[in-house]
Design a protein around this motif. Sequence first.
Motif, PDB file in Angstrom:
ATOM      1  N   MET A  34      43.096 -13.696  18.767  1.00  0.00           N
ATOM      2  CA  MET A  34      42.519 -12.415  19.994  1.00  0.00           C
ATOM      3  C   MET A  34      41.381 -11.907  19.191  1.00  0.00           C
ATOM      4  O   MET A  34      40.285 -11.130  19.481  1.00  0.00           O
ATOM      5  CB  MET A  34      42.569 -11.856  21.428  1.00  0.00           C
ATOM      6  N   THR A  35      42.365 -10.975  18.146  1.00  0.00           N
ATOM      7  CA  THR A  35      41.494  -9.632  17.983  1.00  0.00           C
ATOM      8  C   THR A  35      40.197 -10.417  16.568  1.00  0.00           C
ATOM      9  O   THR A  35      39.382 -10.187  16.223  1.00  0.00           O
ATOM     10  CB  THR A  35      42.729  -9.068  16.368  1.00  0.00           C
ATOM     11  N   ALA A  36      40.375 -11.648  16.264  1.00  0.00           N
ATOM     12  CA  ALA A  36      39.544 -12.204  15.159  1.00  0.00           C
ATOM     13  C   ALA A  36      38.118 -12.576  16.707  1.00  0.00           C
ATOM     14  O   ALA A  36      37.052 -12.322  15.878  1.00  0.00           O
ATOM     15  CB  ALA A  36      39.842 -13.533  14.913  1.00  0.00           C
ATOM     16  N   LYS A  37      39.049 -12.962  17.743  1.00  0.00           N
ATOM     17  CA  LYS A  37      37.693 -12.968  18.711  1.00  0.00           C
ATOM     18  C   LYS A  37      36.966 -12.225  18.968  1.00  0.00           C
ATOM     19  O   LYS A  37      35.949 -12.002  19.438  1.00  0.00           O
ATOM     20  CB  LYS A  37      37.698 -13.503  20.114  1.00  0.00           C
ATOM     21  N   LEU A  40      38.590 -18.431  12.599  1.00  0.00           N
ATOM     22  CA  LEU A  40      39.879 -18.694  11.845  1.00  0.00           C
ATOM     23  C   LEU A  40      39.442 -20.395  11.500  1.00  0.00           C
ATOM     24  O   LEU A  40      39.436 -21.141  12.705  1.00  0.00           O
ATOM     25  CB  LEU A  40      40.902 -18.565  12.485  1.00  0.00           C
ATOM     26  N   ASN A  41      40.286 -20.704  10.973  1.00  0.00           N
ATOM     27  CA  ASN A  41      40.493 -22.461  10.289  1.00  0.00           C
ATOM     28  C   ASN A  41      41.097 -22.416  10.750  1.00  0.00           C
ATOM     29  O   ASN A  41      42.998 -21.779  10.075  1.00  0.00           O
ATOM     30  CB  ASN A  41      40.137 -22.746   8.780  1.00  0.00           C
ATOM     31  N   ILE A  57      47.776  -7.904  10.097  1.00  0.00           N
ATOM     32  CA  ILE A  57      46.387  -9.157   9.737  1.00  0.00           C
ATOM     33  C   ILE A  57      46.254  -7.888  11.049  1.00  0.00           C
ATOM     34  O   ILE A  57      44.462  -8.575  10.759  1.00  0.00           O
ATOM     35  CB  ILE A  57      46.775 -10.371  10.304  1.00  0.00           C
ATOM     36  N   VAL A  58      45.698  -8.297  12.359  1.00  0.00           N
ATOM     37  CA  VAL A  58      45.258  -8.044  12.507  1.00  0.00           C
ATOM     38  C   VAL A  58      43.726  -6.403  11.961  1.00  0.00           C
ATOM     39  O   VAL A  58      42.982  -6.381  12.687  1.00  0.00           O
ATOM     40  CB  VAL A  58      45.586  -6.914  14.521  1.00  0.00           C
ATOM     41  N   VAL A  59      45.033  -4.963  12.036  1.00  0.00           N
ATOM     42  CA  VAL A  59      44.266  -4.776  11.492  1.00  0.00           C
ATOM     43  C   VAL A  59      43.703  -4.190  10.478  1.00  0.00           C
ATOM     44  O   VAL A  59      42.159  -3.700  10.090  1.00  0.00           O
ATOM     45  CB  VAL A  59      45.352  -3.122  11.322  1.00  0.00           C
ATOM     46  N   TYR A  60      43.415  -5.971   9.684  1.00  0.00           N
ATOM     47  CA  TYR A  60      43.457  -5.901   8.437  1.00  0.00           C
ATOM     48  C   TYR A  60      41.354  -6.222   8.930  1.00  0.00           C
ATOM     49  O   TYR A  60      40.826  -6.089   8.623  1.00  0.00           O
ATOM     50  CB  TYR A  60      42.962  -6.611   7.006  1.00  0.00           C
ATOM     51  N   LEU A  61      41.421  -7.447  10.015  1.00  0.00           N
ATOM     52  CA  LEU A  61      40.275  -7.759  10.366  1.00  0.00           C
ATOM     53  C   LEU A  61      39.230  -7.168  10.731  1.00  0.00           C
ATOM     54  O   LEU A  61      38.827  -7.512  10.650  1.00  0.00           O
ATOM     55  CB  LEU A  61      40.988  -9.013  11.251  1.00  0.00           C
ATOM     56  N   VAL A  62      40.155  -5.821  11.172  1.00  0.00           N
ATOM     57  CA  VAL A  62      39.543  -4.773  12.226  1.00  0.00           C
ATOM     58  C   VAL A  62      38.471  -4.002  10.809  1.00  0.00           C
ATOM     59  O   VAL A  62      37.732  -4.000  10.975  1.00  0.00           O
ATOM     60  CB  VAL A  62      39.743  -4.278  12.860  1.00  0.00           C
ATOM     61  N   GLU A  63      39.215  -3.401  10.654  1.00  0.00           N
ATOM     62  CA  GLU A  63      39.193  -2.909   9.164  1.00  0.00           C
ATOM     63  C   GLU A  63      37.990  -3.788   8.014  1.00  0.00           C
ATOM     64  O   GLU A  63      37.142  -2.853   7.388  1.00  0.00           O
ATOM     65  CB  GLU A  63      39.844  -2.677   8.547  1.00  0.00           C
ATOM     66  N   GLN A  64      38.103  -4.774   8.192  1.00  0.00           N
ATOM     67  CA  GLN A  64      37.259  -5.669   7.090  1.00  0.00           C
ATOM     68  C   GLN A  64      35.591  -6.294   8.060  1.00  0.00           C
ATOM     69  O   GLN A  64      35.069  -5.832   7.213  1.00  0.00           O
ATOM     70  CB  GLN A  64      37.940  -6.403   6.517  1.00  0.00           C
ATOM     71  N   THR A  98      39.483  -8.412  27.085  1.00  0.00           N
ATOM     72  CA  THR A  98      39.979  -8.520  26.041  1.00  0.00           C
ATOM     73  C   THR A  98      39.512  -9.974  25.452  1.00  0.00           C
ATOM     74  O   THR A  98      39.961 -11.292  26.176  1.00  0.00           O
ATOM     75  CB  THR A  98      41.515  -8.923  25.767  1.00  0.00           C
ATOM     76  N   PRO A  99      38.364 -10.056  24.512  1.00  0.00           N
ATOM     77  CA  PRO A  99      37.772 -11.298  23.871  1.00  0.00           C
ATOM     78  C   PRO A  99      39.352 -12.378  24.256  1.00  0.00           C
ATOM     79  O   PRO A  99      39.975 -11.843  23.120  1.00  0.00           O
ATOM     80  CB  PRO A  99      36.729 -10.830  22.772  1.00  0.00           C
ATOM     81  N   GLY A 100      38.546 -13.665  23.858  1.00  0.00           N
ATOM     82  CA  GLY A 100      40.222 -14.613  23.527  1.00  0.00           C
ATOM     83  C   GLY A 100      41.471 -14.649  24.518  1.00  0.00           C
ATOM     84  O   GLY A 100      41.819 -15.564  24.441  1.00  0.00           O
ATOM     85  N   TRP A 101      41.380 -14.140  25.547  1.00  0.00           N
ATOM     86  CA  TRP A 101      41.934 -14.222  26.811  1.00  0.00           C
ATOM     87  C   TRP A 101      42.499 -15.702  27.400  1.00  0.00           C
ATOM     88  O   TRP A 101      43.111 -15.941  27.118  1.00  0.00           O
ATOM     89  CB  TRP A 101      41.830 -13.502  27.928  1.00  0.00           C
ATOM     90  N   ASP A 102      41.348 -16.139  27.543  1.00  0.00           N
ATOM     91  CA  ASP A 102      41.542 -17.552  27.795  1.00  0.00           C
ATOM     92  C   ASP A 102      42.271 -18.337  27.064  1.00  0.00           C
ATOM     93  O   ASP A 102      43.156 -19.387  26.824  1.00  0.00           O
ATOM     94  CB  ASP A 102      39.742 -18.324  28.279  1.00  0.00           C
ATOM     95  N   GLU A 103      41.438 -17.956  25.967  1.00  0.00           N
ATOM     96  CA  GLU A 103      42.276 -19.285  24.712  1.00  0.00           C
ATOM     97  C   GLU A 103      44.208 -18.693  24.636  1.00  0.00           C
ATOM     98  O   GLU A 103      44.673 -19.408  24.714  1.00  0.00           O
ATOM     99  CB  GLU A 103      41.500 -18.778  23.189  1.00  0.00           C
ATOM    100  N   ASN A 104      43.863 -17.054  24.708  1.00  0.00           N
ATOM    101  CA  ASN A 104      45.861 -17.304  24.836  1.00  0.00           C
ATOM    102  C   ASN A 104      46.389 -17.825  26.288  1.00  0.00           C
ATOM    103  O   ASN A 104      47.423 -18.389  25.390  1.00  0.00           O
ATOM    104  CB  ASN A 104      45.638 -15.136  24.762  1.00  0.00           C
ATOM    105  N   LEU A 105      46.080 -17.815  26.971  1.00  0.00           N
ATOM    106  CA  LEU A 105      46.603 -18.089  28.137  1.00  0.00           C
ATOM    107  C   LEU A 105      46.603 -19.730  27.750  1.00  0.00           C
ATOM    108  O   LEU A 105      47.882 -20.651  28.901  1.00  0.00           O
ATOM    109  CB  LEU A 105      45.281 -17.939  29.241  1.00  0.00           C
TER     110      LEU A 105
END
Length: 428
Positions: free
Chosen positions: A230-233, A239-240, A281-288, A403-410
Amino acid sequence: MDFYYAPRGSGCRTVIMVTKALGLELNKKLVNTTEREHLKPEFLELNPQHTIPTLVDNGFSIWESRAIAVYLVEKYGKDDSLFPKDPKKQAVVNQRLNFDLGTLYESFVKYYFPLIRTGTPGSDEDFKKVETSFGFLDTFLKGQEYVAGDHLTVADISILATVSTFDIFKFDLSKYSNVARWYANAKKVTPGWDENWSGLLELKALFEAPLLNMDLYNMAGSPSTRAVIMTAKAVGVELNSINVNTFVGEQLKPEFVKINPQHTIPTLVDNGFVVWETRAIVVYLVEQYAKDDSLYPKDPQKQALINQRLYFDMGTLYEAIAKYFFPLLRTGKPGTPENFEKLNVAFNLLNTFLEGQDYVAGNQLSVADIVILATVSTTEMVDFDLKKFPNVERWYKNAQKITPGWDENLKRIENAKKFLAENLIDKL
């Protein structure tokens, strides 16, 4: 009617526009081909060729967008205007459909697909084939408003899906005056154009995103994996996904231990840089990769509050869920009454944090919401009543919407729930 699709796909967009023209509703089922969902046994039973789109209409399974489009018109059309029964008129429509598949769309695949995958388009010869294809189409449309006759047909809809894909990639249509004239009109008269364009914008975003090489070693149903996805979305990166089956000890294989000596999942490998533990990981993705710092503000006080919630999730909320619910995976029975009490305490604390607030840390969505959403949504797999915690329930309903990616989360939760149910049968 179940429709297995991906919104970016030209064929999928064709079927969506045809159903709009017919006034039909589809039960849309997103298929994530990057995670090889099209190769799962349950999908192969529907379509052994494992392609999308695939339509299942009351048990009848059919794939290939042009075949689907014709089937829908012949089965549900109020008249034959979209696919005429007259043999000569029908033959012209079929010719245009085959031209679209074998010439026009094929030229797109050869020239533009390498651009999406590698950042470099096909060869000069491939581009000449694109120009030749449009030259043919321009000839077909000489003195005509539609590609196959004097009114809109499935041939127009299919070719519209293809031509609009070229448009997203900034192919110059103005050189083909008949095509440009037809295209301007087709956008106005074709039902479902807006949804077609929405799918194209997703494709454009994917195309314009920087080329990344990020491997996420994960286990599909885990809350930690879902939080990262969801964070990546939310930050717009792809993500691979590499599945690691911890039930059979794949995390202990030497090649994985070499990447992460702690052998935990999820683990992210970003162009050689390795990091594990979800919250890191999630903090890294946001900051990067995020375009701004809204998900993880640079302001020390705002950041501290988010960090507190992330640590609360890891050490209290997620820990409580793990202690009470995760034994179900191993034994078919939940944790102890003491574990259940700790779970209630954790949710009561979250309920307190959310008193008078729409978000868990501050006045906007942050990585704390995303991570805690992944954790709380795990309760969808089991019998747990959120109504006892009204602030949590209110936040949870809103978080799903924004939240982006909720559908995939569900979807991952539903798959995990199915896996759990099937495996518990043998354990109980």
